[in-house]
Design a protein around this motif. Structure first.
Motif, PDB file in Angstrom:
ATOM      1  N   SER A  89      47.518  47.073  31.196  1.00 40.91           N
ATOM      2  CA  SER A  89      46.186  47.258  31.767  1.00 40.91           C
ATOM      3  C   SER A  89      45.475  45.916  31.943  1.00 40.91           C
ATOM      4  N   ALA A  90      45.466  45.088  30.877  1.00 32.59           N
ATOM      5  CA  ALA A  90      44.780  43.801  30.958  1.00 32.59           C
ATOM      6  C   ALA A  90      45.477  42.862  31.941  1.00 32.59           C
ATOM      7  N   GLY A  91      46.804  42.857  31.920  1.00 33.19           N
ATOM      8  CA  GLY A  91      47.539  41.972  32.817  1.00 33.19           C
ATOM      9  C   GLY A  91      47.317  42.311  34.279  1.00 33.19           C
ATOM     10  N   LEU A  92      47.407  43.598  34.610  1.00 32.62           N
ATOM     11  CA  LEU A  92      47.193  44.006  35.998  1.00 32.62           C
ATOM     12  C   LEU A  92      45.746  43.799  36.421  1.00 32.62           C
ATOM     13  N   LEU A  93      44.808  44.089  35.513  1.00 35.59           N
ATOM     14  CA  LEU A  93      43.395  43.904  35.843  1.00 35.59           C
ATOM     15  C   LEU A  93      43.100  42.442  36.165  1.00 35.59           C
ATOM     16  N   LEU A  94      43.565  41.534  35.321  1.00 40.93           N
ATOM     17  CA  LEU A  94      43.323  40.118  35.557  1.00 40.93           C
ATOM     18  C   LEU A  94      44.022  39.627  36.823  1.00 40.93           C
ATOM     19  N   THR A  95      45.221  40.137  37.077  1.00 38.61           N
ATOM     20  CA  THR A  95      45.965  39.713  38.263  1.00 38.61           C
ATOM     21  C   THR A  95      45.279  40.169  39.542  1.00 38.61           C
ATOM     22  N   VAL A  96      44.915  41.457  39.602  1.00 41.22           N
ATOM     23  CA  VAL A  96      44.259  41.978  40.800  1.00 41.22           C
ATOM     24  C   VAL A  96      42.895  41.320  40.988  1.00 41.22           C
ATOM     25  N   TYR A  97      42.167  41.132  39.876  1.00 42.02           N
ATOM     26  CA  TYR A  97      40.861  40.476  39.963  1.00 42.02           C
ATOM     27  C   TYR A  97      41.004  39.068  40.534  1.00 42.02           C
ATOM     28  N   THR A  98      41.984  38.318  40.052  1.00 44.56           N
ATOM     29  CA  THR A  98      42.186  36.954  40.521  1.00 44.56           C
ATOM     30  C   THR A  98      42.481  36.916  42.012  1.00 44.56           C
ATOM     31  N   LEU A  99      43.364  37.816  42.455  1.00 46.60           N
ATOM     32  CA  LEU A  99      43.723  37.831  43.876  1.00 46.60           C
ATOM     33  C   LEU A  99      42.511  38.114  44.748  1.00 46.60           C
ATOM     34  N   LYS A 100      41.715  39.111  44.363  1.00 44.02           N
ATOM     35  CA  LYS A 100      40.562  39.469  45.190  1.00 44.02           C
ATOM     36  C   LYS A 100      39.465  38.413  45.093  1.00 44.02           C
ATOM     37  N   ASP A 101      39.265  37.853  43.919  1.00 47.69           N
ATOM     38  CA  ASP A 101      38.221  36.836  43.767  1.00 47.69           C
ATOM     39  C   ASP A 101      38.602  35.562  44.515  1.00 47.69           C
ATOM     40  N   ALA A 102      39.890  35.216  44.488  1.00 44.56           N
ATOM     41  CA  ALA A 102      40.339  34.036  45.227  1.00 44.56           C
ATOM     42  C   ALA A 102      40.187  34.236  46.721  1.00 44.56           C
TER      43      ALA A 102
END
Length: 509
Positions: A222-235
Protein backbone atom coordinates in the motif's frame (compact mmCIF):
# COMPACT_ATOMS: atom_id res chain seq x y z
CA UNK A 1 -31.98 -42.43 -2.63
CA UNK A 2 -32.47 -39.78 -5.31
CA UNK A 3 -36.04 -38.65 -5.88
CA UNK A 4 -37.15 -38.88 -9.51
CA UNK A 5 -39.46 -36.34 -11.15
CA UNK A 6 -42.46 -37.46 -13.10
CA UNK A 7 -42.54 -36.63 -16.83
CA UNK A 8 -45.04 -33.85 -16.13
CA UNK A 9 -42.84 -32.40 -13.39
CA UNK A 10 -39.85 -32.60 -15.69
CA UNK A 11 -41.69 -30.55 -18.30
CA UNK A 12 -43.07 -27.93 -15.90
CA UNK A 13 -40.10 -27.52 -13.56
CA UNK A 14 -37.49 -24.98 -14.66
CA UNK A 15 -34.17 -26.58 -15.52
CA UNK A 16 -31.53 -26.10 -12.82
CA UNK A 17 -29.09 -24.75 -15.40
CA UNK A 18 -31.66 -22.18 -16.51
CA UNK A 19 -32.19 -21.01 -12.92
CA UNK A 20 -28.44 -20.94 -12.38
CA UNK A 21 -27.85 -18.93 -15.54
CA UNK A 22 -30.58 -16.46 -14.60
CA UNK A 23 -29.09 -16.01 -11.14
CA UNK A 24 -25.61 -15.54 -12.59
CA UNK A 25 -26.69 -12.82 -15.03
CA UNK A 26 -28.70 -11.06 -12.32
CA UNK A 27 -25.62 -11.22 -10.10
CA UNK A 28 -23.54 -9.67 -12.87
CA UNK A 29 -26.07 -6.85 -13.19
CA UNK A 30 -25.89 -6.17 -9.45
CA UNK A 31 -22.06 -6.04 -9.53
CA UNK A 32 -21.94 -3.69 -12.52
CA UNK A 33 -23.56 -0.77 -10.69
CA UNK A 34 -20.71 -0.17 -8.21
CA UNK A 35 -18.13 -0.88 -10.93
CA UNK A 36 -19.61 1.89 -13.07
CA UNK A 37 -19.49 4.32 -10.14
CA UNK A 38 -15.88 3.50 -9.25
CA UNK A 39 -14.82 4.11 -12.85
CA UNK A 40 -16.82 7.31 -13.23
CA UNK A 41 -15.37 8.82 -10.09
CA UNK A 42 -11.93 8.71 -11.70
CA UNK A 43 -12.99 11.39 -14.20
CA UNK A 44 -16.32 12.95 -13.19
CA UNK A 45 -14.66 15.84 -11.31
CA UNK A 46 -12.87 17.19 -14.39
CA UNK A 47 -15.77 19.52 -15.21
CA UNK A 48 -16.87 20.07 -11.60
CA UNK A 49 -13.62 21.60 -10.35
CA UNK A 50 -14.41 25.19 -11.41
CA UNK A 51 -17.68 25.06 -9.41
CA UNK A 52 -15.92 23.42 -6.45
CA UNK A 53 -13.21 26.09 -6.55
CA UNK A 54 -15.83 28.87 -6.50
CA UNK A 55 -17.59 27.28 -3.51
CA UNK A 56 -14.69 26.01 -1.35
CA UNK A 57 -11.76 28.19 -2.55
CA UNK A 58 -9.09 25.45 -2.36
CA UNK A 59 -5.44 26.31 -2.89
CA UNK A 60 -3.72 24.99 -6.02
CA UNK A 61 -2.29 22.08 -4.04
CA UNK A 62 -5.63 21.27 -2.43
CA UNK A 63 -7.33 21.31 -5.84
CA UNK A 64 -4.86 18.71 -7.10
CA UNK A 65 -5.47 16.54 -4.03
CA UNK A 66 -9.24 16.76 -4.55
CA UNK A 67 -8.74 15.43 -8.07
CA UNK A 68 -6.03 12.84 -7.38
CA UNK A 69 -6.45 11.43 -3.86
CA UNK A 70 -9.22 9.07 -4.99
CA UNK A 71 -6.98 7.45 -7.62
CA UNK A 72 -4.02 7.36 -5.23
CA UNK A 73 -5.97 5.40 -2.63
CA UNK A 74 -7.65 3.04 -5.10
CA UNK A 75 -4.35 2.19 -6.79
CA UNK A 76 -2.49 1.59 -3.54
CA UNK A 77 -5.09 -0.71 -1.93
CA UNK A 78 -6.20 -2.96 -4.81
CA UNK A 79 -3.71 -5.75 -4.09
CA UNK A 80 -4.49 -5.68 -0.37
CA UNK A 81 -8.25 -5.87 -0.76
CA UNK A 82 -8.04 -8.46 -3.53
CA UNK A 83 -6.27 -10.81 -1.12
CA UNK A 84 -8.52 -9.89 1.84
CA UNK A 85 -11.62 -10.71 -0.19
CA UNK A 86 -10.22 -14.09 -1.23
CA UNK A 87 -9.59 -15.05 2.39
CA UNK A 88 -12.47 -13.53 4.35
CA UNK A 89 -15.37 -13.24 1.93
CA UNK A 90 -15.82 -11.21 -1.23
CA UNK A 91 -19.48 -10.36 -0.76
CA UNK A 92 -18.82 -9.25 2.81
CA UNK A 93 -15.94 -7.04 1.66
CA UNK A 94 -17.98 -5.56 -1.21
CA UNK A 95 -20.87 -4.81 1.15
CA UNK A 96 -18.62 -3.00 3.60
CA UNK A 97 -16.92 -1.19 0.73
CA UNK A 98 -20.25 -0.10 -0.77
CA UNK A 99 -21.37 1.32 2.59
CA UNK A 100 -18.09 3.24 2.93
CA UNK A 101 -18.30 4.44 -0.68
CA UNK A 102 -21.91 5.62 -0.27
CA UNK A 103 -21.35 7.33 3.08
CA UNK A 104 -18.20 9.04 1.80
CA UNK A 105 -20.07 10.20 -1.33
CA UNK A 106 -22.72 11.85 0.84
CA UNK A 107 -20.01 13.44 2.97
CA UNK A 108 -18.20 14.74 -0.12
CA UNK A 109 -21.39 16.31 -1.47
CA UNK A 110 -21.98 18.13 1.84
CA UNK A 111 -18.36 19.20 2.40
CA UNK A 112 -17.89 22.81 3.44
CA UNK A 113 -14.06 22.94 3.24
CA UNK A 114 -11.33 21.63 0.93
CA UNK A 115 -9.88 19.52 3.76
CA UNK A 116 -13.20 17.76 4.33
CA UNK A 117 -13.66 17.07 0.62
CA UNK A 118 -10.15 15.62 0.36
CA UNK A 119 -10.81 13.35 3.36
CA UNK A 120 -14.12 12.09 1.96
CA UNK A 121 -12.57 11.52 -1.47
CA UNK A 122 -9.91 9.37 0.23
CA UNK A 123 -12.67 7.37 1.96
CA UNK A 124 -14.37 6.92 -1.40
CA UNK A 125 -11.07 5.50 -2.66
CA UNK A 126 -10.99 2.97 0.18
CA UNK A 127 -14.51 1.85 -0.68
CA UNK A 128 -13.74 1.74 -4.40
CA UNK A 129 -10.63 -0.39 -3.88
CA UNK A 130 -12.77 -3.12 -2.30
CA UNK A 131 -15.22 -3.25 -5.19
CA UNK A 132 -13.11 -3.79 -8.31
CA UNK A 133 -11.07 -6.97 -7.55
CA UNK A 134 -13.83 -8.59 -5.49
CA UNK A 135 -16.41 -7.77 -8.15
CA UNK A 136 -14.32 -9.44 -10.85
CA UNK A 137 -13.68 -12.44 -8.59
CA UNK A 138 -17.42 -12.78 -7.82
CA UNK A 139 -18.07 -12.95 -11.56
CA UNK A 140 -15.56 -15.80 -11.89
CA UNK A 141 -17.57 -17.65 -9.22
CA UNK A 142 -20.93 -16.94 -10.85
CA UNK A 143 -19.83 -18.18 -14.28
CA UNK A 144 -17.94 -21.45 -14.10
CA UNK A 145 -18.25 -22.15 -17.85
CA UNK A 146 -15.17 -20.51 -19.46
CA UNK A 147 -17.10 -19.16 -22.44
CA UNK A 148 -19.86 -17.60 -20.35
CA UNK A 149 -17.30 -16.28 -17.91
CA UNK A 150 -15.37 -14.61 -20.73
CA UNK A 151 -18.59 -12.95 -21.95
CA UNK A 152 -19.39 -11.71 -18.44
CA UNK A 153 -15.86 -10.39 -17.97
CA UNK A 154 -16.16 -8.58 -21.28
CA UNK A 155 -19.31 -6.85 -20.03
CA UNK A 156 -17.55 -6.05 -16.74
CA UNK A 157 -14.61 -4.52 -18.63
CA UNK A 158 -16.97 -2.59 -20.92
CA UNK A 159 -18.79 -1.15 -17.91
CA UNK A 160 -15.56 -0.03 -16.29
CA UNK A 161 -14.24 1.53 -19.51
CA UNK A 162 -17.58 3.21 -20.22
CA UNK A 163 -17.71 4.66 -16.73
CA UNK A 164 -14.27 6.19 -17.12
CA UNK A 165 -15.19 7.59 -20.56
CA UNK A 166 -18.60 9.03 -19.68
CA UNK A 167 -17.51 10.54 -16.36
CA UNK A 168 -16.86 14.01 -17.81
CA UNK A 169 -20.06 13.92 -19.90
CA UNK A 170 -22.14 12.87 -16.88
CA UNK A 171 -20.54 15.58 -14.78
CA UNK A 172 -21.25 18.20 -17.43
CA UNK A 173 -24.91 17.22 -17.72
CA UNK A 174 -25.41 17.22 -13.95
CA UNK A 175 -23.69 20.57 -13.51
CA UNK A 176 -25.90 22.16 -16.15
CA UNK A 177 -28.90 21.62 -13.82
CA UNK A 178 -27.70 20.90 -10.27
CA UNK A 179 -25.01 22.16 -7.81
CA UNK A 180 -21.56 20.56 -7.74
CA UNK A 181 -22.50 18.14 -4.96
CA UNK A 182 -24.71 16.26 -7.45
CA UNK A 183 -21.63 14.56 -8.95
CA UNK A 184 -21.30 12.68 -5.64
CA UNK A 185 -24.98 12.25 -4.73
CA UNK A 186 -25.57 10.35 -7.98
CA UNK A 187 -23.69 7.45 -6.35
CA UNK A 188 -26.23 6.92 -3.56
CA UNK A 189 -29.14 5.28 -5.47
CA UNK A 190 -26.78 2.76 -7.07
CA UNK A 191 -25.19 1.92 -3.71
CA UNK A 192 -28.62 1.43 -2.10
CA UNK A 193 -29.73 -0.91 -4.91
CA UNK A 194 -26.55 -2.94 -4.50
CA UNK A 195 -27.02 -3.29 -0.74
CA UNK A 196 -30.64 -4.39 -1.24
CA UNK A 197 -30.11 -6.99 -3.96
CA UNK A 198 -26.53 -8.25 -3.46
CA UNK A 199 -27.27 -10.47 -0.40
CA UNK A 200 -30.09 -12.19 -2.34
CA UNK A 201 -28.49 -12.65 -5.75
CA UNK A 202 -24.79 -13.09 -4.95
CA UNK A 203 -23.22 -16.03 -3.15
CA UNK A 204 -20.64 -15.52 -0.44
CA UNK A 205 -17.27 -17.16 -0.89
CA UNK A 206 -15.24 -17.11 2.31
CA UNK A 207 -12.28 -18.89 3.80
CA UNK A 208 -11.25 -20.49 0.51
CA UNK A 209 -7.68 -19.24 0.53
CA UNK A 210 -5.35 -20.57 3.23
CA UNK A 211 -3.29 -18.50 5.58
CA UNK A 212 -3.71 -15.12 7.20
CA UNK A 213 -3.06 -11.85 5.43
CA UNK A 214 0.55 -10.81 6.05
CA UNK A 215 0.27 -7.37 7.67
CA UNK A 216 3.76 -6.26 6.69
CA UNK A 217 3.04 -7.12 3.05
CA UNK A 218 -0.13 -5.03 3.24
CA UNK A 219 1.81 -2.04 4.58
CA UNK A 220 4.64 -2.43 2.05
CA UNK A 221 2.38 -2.79 -1.00
CA UNK A 222 0.00 0.00 0.00
CA UNK A 223 2.71 2.50 1.00
CA UNK A 224 4.96 1.60 -1.92
CA UNK A 225 2.25 1.94 -4.55
CA UNK A 226 0.88 5.11 -2.96
CA UNK A 227 4.28 6.81 -2.98
CA UNK A 228 5.02 5.62 -6.51
CA UNK A 229 1.72 6.79 -8.01
CA UNK A 230 1.91 10.06 -6.06
CA UNK A 231 5.42 10.73 -7.37
CA UNK A 232 4.43 10.07 -10.97
CA UNK A 233 1.42 12.37 -10.84
CA UNK A 234 3.17 15.09 -8.85
CA UNK A 235 6.13 15.05 -11.23
CA UNK A 236 3.73 15.40 -14.16
CA UNK A 237 2.19 18.50 -12.55
CA UNK A 238 5.27 20.22 -11.11
CA UNK A 239 8.29 18.64 -12.74
CA UNK A 240 10.85 16.30 -11.19
CA UNK A 241 12.55 17.89 -8.17
CA UNK A 242 14.34 16.57 -5.10
CA UNK A 243 11.05 16.07 -3.24
CA UNK A 244 9.59 13.92 -6.02
CA UNK A 245 12.86 12.05 -6.39
CA UNK A 246 12.95 11.12 -2.69
CA UNK A 247 9.33 9.97 -2.55
CA UNK A 248 9.78 8.05 -5.79
CA UNK A 249 12.88 6.24 -4.51
CA UNK A 250 11.08 5.45 -1.24
CA UNK A 251 8.12 4.03 -3.16
CA UNK A 252 10.35 1.89 -5.39
CA UNK A 253 12.28 0.61 -2.37
CA UNK A 254 9.08 -0.41 -0.57
CA UNK A 255 7.71 -2.16 -3.67
CA UNK A 256 11.03 -4.00 -4.09
CA UNK A 257 10.92 -5.07 -0.43
CA UNK A 258 7.33 -6.22 -0.90
CA UNK A 259 8.23 -8.34 -3.94
CA UNK A 260 11.22 -9.88 -2.16
CA UNK A 261 9.01 -10.76 0.80
CA UNK A 262 6.47 -12.52 -1.44
CA UNK A 263 9.13 -15.04 -2.46
CA UNK A 264 9.63 -16.09 1.17
CA UNK A 265 5.99 -16.30 2.28
CA UNK A 266 4.07 -19.56 2.17
CA UNK A 267 0.84 -17.65 1.42
CA UNK A 268 1.84 -14.42 -0.37
CA UNK A 269 -0.42 -11.54 -1.36
CA UNK A 270 0.85 -11.78 -4.95
CA UNK A 271 1.61 -15.09 -6.67
CA UNK A 272 4.82 -14.08 -8.47
CA UNK A 273 5.00 -17.47 -10.16
CA UNK A 274 2.21 -16.30 -12.45
CA UNK A 275 4.62 -14.01 -14.24
CA UNK A 276 6.62 -17.00 -15.47
CA UNK A 277 3.74 -17.60 -17.88
CA UNK A 278 4.40 -15.42 -20.93
CA UNK A 279 0.75 -14.89 -21.77
CA UNK A 280 -0.02 -13.70 -18.22
CA UNK A 281 3.04 -11.45 -18.09
CA UNK A 282 2.24 -9.89 -21.47
CA UNK A 283 -1.40 -9.49 -20.41
CA UNK A 284 -0.33 -7.38 -17.42
CA UNK A 285 2.00 -5.36 -19.67
CA UNK A 286 -0.93 -4.89 -22.04
CA UNK A 287 -3.14 -3.62 -19.23
CA UNK A 288 -0.48 -1.15 -18.13
CA UNK A 289 0.46 0.08 -21.60
CA UNK A 290 -3.15 0.41 -22.80
CA UNK A 291 -4.02 2.71 -19.91
CA UNK A 292 -0.73 4.55 -20.34
CA UNK A 293 -1.46 5.56 -23.93
CA UNK A 294 -5.17 6.08 -23.27
CA UNK A 295 -4.57 8.39 -20.30
CA UNK A 296 -1.92 10.38 -22.17
CA UNK A 297 -4.06 10.69 -25.30
CA UNK A 298 -7.14 11.72 -23.30
CA UNK A 299 -5.19 14.32 -21.36
CA UNK A 300 -3.42 15.83 -24.37
CA UNK A 301 -6.37 15.77 -26.76
CA UNK A 302 -8.57 17.35 -24.09
CA UNK A 303 -6.22 20.35 -24.05
CA UNK A 304 -5.93 20.24 -27.85
CA UNK A 305 -9.69 20.40 -28.45
CA UNK A 306 -10.26 23.22 -25.96
CA UNK A 307 -7.13 25.36 -26.04
CA UNK A 308 -5.97 24.82 -29.63
CA UNK A 309 -9.27 24.41 -31.50
CA UNK A 310 -11.26 26.54 -29.05
CA UNK A 311 -14.11 24.11 -28.28
CA UNK A 312 -16.05 24.32 -25.02
CA UNK A 313 -15.62 21.61 -22.40
CA UNK A 314 -18.94 19.80 -22.94
CA UNK A 315 -18.49 19.71 -26.72
CA UNK A 316 -15.02 18.26 -26.26
CA UNK A 317 -16.43 15.60 -23.94
CA UNK A 318 -19.23 14.70 -26.36
CA UNK A 319 -16.72 14.23 -29.20
CA UNK A 320 -15.23 11.37 -27.18
CA UNK A 321 -18.56 9.49 -27.12
CA UNK A 322 -18.11 7.64 -30.48
CA UNK A 323 -14.78 6.24 -29.30
CA UNK A 324 -16.32 5.26 -25.97
CA UNK A 325 -19.13 3.42 -27.78
CA UNK A 326 -16.65 1.51 -29.96
CA UNK A 327 -14.62 0.63 -26.86
CA UNK A 328 -17.72 -0.62 -25.05
CA UNK A 329 -18.94 -2.78 -27.93
CA UNK A 330 -15.45 -4.20 -28.42
CA UNK A 331 -15.25 -5.20 -24.76
CA UNK A 332 -18.53 -7.09 -25.09
CA UNK A 333 -17.85 -8.91 -28.37
CA UNK A 334 -14.13 -9.68 -27.87
CA UNK A 335 -14.72 -12.81 -25.71
CA UNK A 336 -16.60 -14.45 -28.59
CA UNK A 337 -13.39 -14.45 -30.62
CA UNK A 338 -11.07 -15.78 -27.92
CA UNK A 339 -11.68 -19.39 -28.87
CA UNK A 340 -11.21 -18.63 -32.56
CA UNK A 341 -8.16 -16.37 -32.58
CA UNK A 342 -6.53 -17.17 -29.24
CA UNK A 343 -5.15 -14.89 -26.55
CA UNK A 344 -1.87 -14.34 -28.38
CA UNK A 345 -3.57 -12.66 -31.35
CA UNK A 346 -6.00 -10.80 -29.09
CA UNK A 347 -3.24 -9.26 -26.95
CA UNK A 348 -1.19 -8.32 -30.01
CA UNK A 349 -4.24 -6.81 -31.75
CA UNK A 350 -4.90 -4.63 -28.71
CA UNK A 351 -1.52 -2.92 -29.16
CA UNK A 352 -1.69 -2.72 -32.96
CA UNK A 353 -5.13 -1.07 -33.00
CA UNK A 354 -4.13 1.33 -30.22
CA UNK A 355 -0.94 2.26 -32.08
CA UNK A 356 -2.79 2.79 -35.35
CA UNK A 357 -5.43 4.95 -33.69
CA UNK A 358 -2.83 7.08 -31.96
CA UNK A 359 -0.94 7.59 -35.22
CA UNK A 360 -3.99 9.31 -36.76
CA UNK A 361 -3.50 12.19 -34.32
CA UNK A 362 -0.38 13.11 -36.29
CA UNK A 363 -2.75 14.46 -38.96
CA UNK A 364 -4.41 16.92 -36.57
CA UNK A 365 -3.46 20.57 -37.05
CA UNK A 366 -3.89 23.90 -35.31
CA UNK A 367 -6.83 24.91 -37.53
CA UNK A 368 -8.72 21.62 -37.84
CA UNK A 369 -8.54 18.12 -36.49
CA UNK A 370 -11.91 17.15 -35.01
CA UNK A 371 -12.46 14.43 -37.62
CA UNK A 372 -9.02 12.94 -37.05
CA UNK A 373 -9.61 13.01 -33.28
CA UNK A 374 -12.90 11.11 -33.58
CA UNK A 375 -11.38 8.58 -36.01
CA UNK A 376 -8.41 8.14 -33.68
CA UNK A 377 -10.57 7.41 -30.64
CA UNK A 378 -12.69 4.93 -32.58
CA UNK A 379 -9.78 2.91 -33.98
CA UNK A 380 -7.77 3.06 -30.76
CA UNK A 381 -11.00 2.21 -28.90
CA UNK A 382 -10.96 -1.20 -30.57
CA UNK A 383 -7.51 -1.82 -29.10
CA UNK A 384 -8.46 -0.55 -25.66
CA UNK A 385 -11.63 -2.67 -25.67
CA UNK A 386 -9.71 -5.81 -26.59
CA UNK A 387 -7.18 -5.02 -23.88
CA UNK A 388 -9.67 -4.49 -21.05
CA UNK A 389 -11.56 -7.67 -21.87
CA UNK A 390 -8.55 -9.90 -22.62
CA UNK A 391 -6.49 -8.78 -19.62
CA UNK A 392 -9.33 -9.35 -17.16
CA UNK A 393 -10.09 -12.78 -18.64
CA UNK A 394 -6.44 -13.87 -18.54
CA UNK A 395 -6.09 -12.67 -14.93
CA UNK A 396 -9.03 -14.58 -13.46
CA UNK A 397 -8.45 -17.72 -15.54
CA UNK A 398 -4.79 -17.88 -14.54
CA UNK A 399 -5.53 -19.00 -10.97
CA UNK A 400 -7.94 -21.26 -9.12
CA UNK A 401 -11.25 -19.57 -8.15
CA UNK A 402 -10.15 -19.06 -4.55
CA UNK A 403 -7.35 -16.73 -5.72
CA UNK A 404 -9.30 -14.84 -8.38
CA UNK A 405 -9.52 -11.66 -6.30
CA UNK A 406 -5.76 -11.35 -5.91
CA UNK A 407 -5.16 -12.04 -9.61
CA UNK A 408 -7.81 -9.50 -10.60
CA UNK A 409 -6.13 -6.98 -8.31
CA UNK A 410 -2.85 -7.40 -10.22
CA UNK A 411 -4.64 -6.57 -13.47
CA UNK A 412 -6.45 -3.57 -11.96
CA UNK A 413 -3.23 -2.30 -10.37
CA UNK A 414 -1.49 -2.42 -13.75
CA UNK A 415 -4.31 -0.23 -15.09
CA UNK A 416 -3.91 2.29 -12.27
CA UNK A 417 -0.13 2.47 -12.74
CA UNK A 418 -0.60 2.85 -16.49
CA UNK A 419 -3.01 5.70 -15.90
CA UNK A 420 -0.45 7.48 -13.72
CA UNK A 421 2.47 6.75 -16.06
CA UNK A 422 0.64 8.02 -19.13
CA UNK A 423 0.31 11.57 -17.89
CA UNK A 424 3.66 11.51 -16.10
CA UNK A 425 5.79 10.19 -18.96
CA UNK A 426 4.08 11.13 -22.21
CA UNK A 427 2.42 14.23 -20.73
CA UNK A 428 5.77 15.39 -19.37
CA UNK A 429 7.40 14.72 -22.76
CA UNK A 430 4.83 16.92 -24.49
CA UNK A 431 5.35 19.62 -21.85
CA UNK A 432 9.12 19.51 -22.39
CA UNK A 433 8.73 20.01 -26.15
CA UNK A 434 6.37 22.93 -25.47
CA UNK A 435 8.89 24.60 -23.17
CA UNK A 436 11.69 24.14 -25.71
CA UNK A 437 9.81 25.32 -28.79
CA UNK A 438 7.14 27.64 -27.38
CA UNK A 439 7.20 31.43 -27.03
CA UNK A 440 8.76 31.18 -23.53
CA UNK A 441 5.96 33.17 -21.89
CA UNK A 442 4.75 30.51 -19.41
CA UNK A 443 5.27 26.83 -18.69
CA UNK A 444 2.04 25.48 -20.24
CA UNK A 445 -0.27 26.33 -23.10
CA UNK A 446 -3.19 27.33 -20.87
CA UNK A 447 -0.97 29.56 -18.71
CA UNK A 448 0.46 31.17 -21.85
CA UNK A 449 -2.96 31.89 -23.35
CA UNK A 450 -4.11 33.40 -20.03
CA UNK A 451 -1.34 36.05 -20.01
CA UNK A 452 -2.97 39.49 -20.32
CA UNK A 453 -2.28 41.28 -23.58
CA UNK A 454 -0.69 38.26 -25.24
CA UNK A 455 0.07 38.99 -28.90
CA UNK A 456 -1.78 36.86 -31.44
CA UNK A 457 1.53 35.73 -32.93
CA UNK A 458 2.68 34.45 -29.55
CA UNK A 459 -0.64 32.66 -29.04
CA UNK A 460 -0.34 30.94 -32.42
CA UNK A 461 3.25 29.99 -31.65
CA UNK A 462 2.13 28.51 -28.32
CA UNK A 463 -0.61 26.45 -29.98
CA UNK A 464 1.83 25.17 -32.59
CA UNK A 465 4.37 24.28 -29.88
CA UNK A 466 1.76 22.34 -27.92
CA UNK A 467 0.73 20.47 -31.07
CA UNK A 468 4.38 19.57 -31.69
CA UNK A 469 4.66 18.23 -28.13
CA UNK A 470 1.47 16.21 -28.56
CA UNK A 471 2.78 14.77 -31.83
CA UNK A 472 6.07 13.72 -30.19
CA UNK A 473 4.15 11.97 -27.38
CA UNK A 474 1.89 10.31 -29.98
CA UNK A 475 4.88 9.02 -31.96
CA UNK A 476 6.41 7.51 -28.80
CA UNK A 477 3.14 5.95 -27.63
CA UNK A 478 2.33 4.58 -31.07
CA UNK A 479 5.83 3.18 -31.61
CA UNK A 480 5.84 1.43 -28.22
CA UNK A 481 2.38 -0.02 -28.90
CA UNK A 482 3.45 -1.42 -32.27
CA UNK A 483 6.69 -2.77 -30.79
CA UNK A 484 4.94 -4.61 -27.93
CA UNK A 485 2.31 -5.98 -30.31
CA UNK A 486 4.99 -7.43 -32.58
CA UNK A 487 6.90 -8.71 -29.55
CA UNK A 488 3.83 -10.65 -28.41
CA UNK A 489 3.51 -12.24 -31.86
CA UNK A 490 7.18 -13.19 -31.68
CA UNK A 491 7.49 -14.47 -28.10
CA UNK A 492 4.08 -15.85 -27.08
CA UNK A 493 3.46 -19.41 -28.34
CA UNK A 494 0.66 -19.85 -30.88
CA UNK A 495 -1.26 -22.19 -28.60
CA UNK A 496 -0.77 -19.96 -25.55
CA UNK A 497 -2.75 -21.05 -22.53
CA UNK A 498 -2.52 -19.73 -19.00
CA UNK A 499 -1.84 -22.56 -16.57
CA UNK A 500 -2.90 -22.17 -12.97
CA UNK A 501 -0.44 -20.91 -10.42
CA UNK A 502 2.09 -23.31 -9.05
CA UNK A 503 1.44 -24.57 -5.55
CA UNK A 504 3.43 -23.18 -2.67
CA UNK A 505 5.80 -26.12 -2.62
CA UNK A 506 6.94 -25.31 -6.16
CA UNK A 507 7.52 -21.58 -5.73
CA UNK A 508 11.00 -20.17 -5.95
CA UNK A 509 12.23 -19.34 -2.45
Amino acid sequence: MTERLSPTEQLTSPAPSTRSDRRAWLGLLVVLGPVLLVAMDNSILHLAMPRISESLSPSAGQALWILDVYGFVVGSLLITFGSVGDRYGRLRLMTVGAVVFGAASAGAALSSSPEALIAFRALMGIGGATLLPSGLAVISELFRDPRRRAQAIGIFAATFATGFAIGPVTGGLLLSVFPWGSVFLINLPVVVLFLVFAPTVLREVRGTRPGRVDVLSVVLSSAGLLLTVYTLKDAASHGLGWHQALTGLAGIALVWWFLRRQHRLEHPLVELGLFRERVFAFAIVTGLLSLLVWAAASYLTGIYLQSVLGLDVLTAALLAVPGALVLTVTCVVTPRFFERIGRRIALAAAHLFAGAGLALLLLAGTESGVGWFVASTMIAGIGYGISFSAVADVAVSAVPPERAGAAAAIAETSNELGNALGISLLGATAALVFRLSGPDVAGTLNETLAVPGLAEGAAESARAAFLSGMHVAVVIGSAVSFAVGLLILRLVPRAARVSQAAPASRRVR
